[in-house]
Motif scaffolding. Structure first.
Motif, short mmCIF file in Angstrom:
data_model
loop_
_atom_site.label_atom_id
_atom_site.label_comp_id
_atom_site.label_asym_id
_atom_site.label_seq_id
_atom_site.Cartn_x
_atom_site.Cartn_y
_atom_site.Cartn_z
N ASP A 98 0.84 -1.05 -0.20
CA ASP A 98 0.24 0.04 0.04
C ASP A 98 1.07 1.15 0.45
O ASP A 98 1.10 1.58 1.17
CB ASP A 98 -0.94 -0.13 1.16
N SER A 99 1.12 2.10 -1.25
CA SER A 99 1.90 3.18 -0.92
C SER A 99 1.44 3.77 -0.49
O SER A 99 1.99 4.85 -0.35
CB SER A 99 2.40 3.32 -2.72
N MET A 100 0.16 4.28 -0.45
CA MET A 100 -0.87 5.21 -0.63
C MET A 100 -1.10 5.68 0.73
O MET A 100 -2.01 6.30 1.65
CB MET A 100 -2.21 5.27 -1.14
N HIS A 101 -0.86 4.28 1.52
CA HIS A 101 -0.78 5.00 2.92
C HIS A 101 0.10 5.64 3.69
O HIS A 101 1.11 5.84 3.81
CB HIS A 101 -0.56 3.15 3.92
N GLU A 102 -1.02 6.40 4.68
CA GLU A 102 0.32 7.76 5.19
C GLU A 102 1.49 6.99 5.99
O GLU A 102 2.60 7.49 6.10
CB GLU A 102 -0.56 8.54 5.98
N ALA A 103 1.72 5.62 6.62
CA ALA A 103 2.70 4.78 7.14
C ALA A 103 3.84 3.91 6.08
O ALA A 103 4.95 4.27 6.51
CB ALA A 103 2.48 3.58 7.93
N ALA A 104 3.46 4.33 4.48
CA ALA A 104 4.84 4.69 3.77
C ALA A 104 5.60 5.20 3.87
O ALA A 104 6.89 5.00 3.44
CB ALA A 104 3.57 4.50 1.96
N THR A 105 5.31 6.31 4.15
CA THR A 105 6.67 7.47 4.00
C THR A 105 6.63 8.04 5.37
O THR A 105 7.23 9.50 5.58
CB THR A 105 5.96 9.21 2.84
N PHE A 139 13.80 -0.56 -11.02
CA PHE A 139 12.14 -0.91 -9.96
C PHE A 139 12.19 0.37 -9.16
O PHE A 139 12.98 1.86 -9.27
CB PHE A 139 13.92 -1.32 -8.59
N ILE A 140 10.76 0.20 -8.85
CA ILE A 140 9.94 1.87 -8.22
C ILE A 140 9.64 1.72 -6.40
O ILE A 140 9.41 0.34 -6.67
CB ILE A 140 8.62 2.12 -8.86
N ARG A 141 9.83 2.46 -6.28
CA ARG A 141 9.40 1.83 -4.53
C ARG A 141 7.90 1.99 -4.24
O ARG A 141 7.35 3.06 -5.03
CB ARG A 141 10.26 3.68 -3.88
N VAL A 142 8.01 0.96 -3.53
CA VAL A 142 6.18 0.82 -3.22
C VAL A 142 6.12 0.53 -1.90
O VAL A 142 7.34 -0.52 -1.24
CB VAL A 142 5.54 -1.12 -3.77
N GLY A 143 5.14 1.40 -1.96
CA GLY A 143 5.34 1.72 0.38
C GLY A 143 6.21 2.47 0.77
O GLY A 143 7.22 2.83 0.41
#
Length: 155
Positions: free
Chosen positions: A43-50, A151-155
């Motif tokens: 879940d890249s959109m969750h606030e905890a991802a970043t 590669f692309i960062r996810v989460g």
């Protein structure tokens, strides 16, 4: 056997660590992605991802300097793949997702990772291996290398 002159492996002018002409030091491990947390999700959109990113990384993501799953479509695709198992026994196995680890690349990581990707792309599907995605865990220092490999960062 180890090389006579170990110092040449740490020479920044040596573009690939070699034991013998044509042989690179290092290896890659590819496994089926498995985790042992029932609550794990892509879940890249969750606030905890970043939430643990430092200010510099946050600025690089906002400026587009770093690759990131900005619209969440990659994490949605990963989350939609089949999984089975349980965290108390064999773990939760994601049979369509391969995970790669580079060990001891010492200058040959690009060659190793390219070989892994090529092999996975050209492997015929089987009961034990039918990967759609390749993931990895990267240290802060290795992220630019993996981004340069697509590669692309996810989460």
């Amino acid at each position: 056997s180890p090389p006579e002159d170990k110092n040449r492996f740490h020479d920044p002018n040596n573009s690939a660590a070699k034991w013998k002409e044509g042989m690179l030091q290092g290896f890659a491990v590819v496994t089926t992605f498995t985790n042992w947390q029932r609550t794990f999700r892509w879940d890249s959109m969750h606030e905890a991802a970043t939430s643990y990113d430092d200010d510099k990384l946050s600025e690089q993501i906002v400026s587009g300097e770093r690759l990131y799953d900005q619209d969440g479509s990659l994490s949605e695709a990963l989350e939609a793949t089949v999984r089975c198992g349980d965290p108390w026994n064999e773990g939760i196995v994601w049979p369509r997702i391969a995970e790669v680890s580079l060990l001891g690349g010492l200058g040959c990581g690009r060659a190793l990772l390219s070989l892994v990707i090529e092999k996975l792309e050209h492997s015929a599907p089987s009961n034990s291996q039918n990967y759609e995605y390749l993931v990895l865990q990267a240290t802060d220092n290795s992220v630019p290398f993996y981004e340069s490999m697509g590669f692309i960062r996810v989460g």
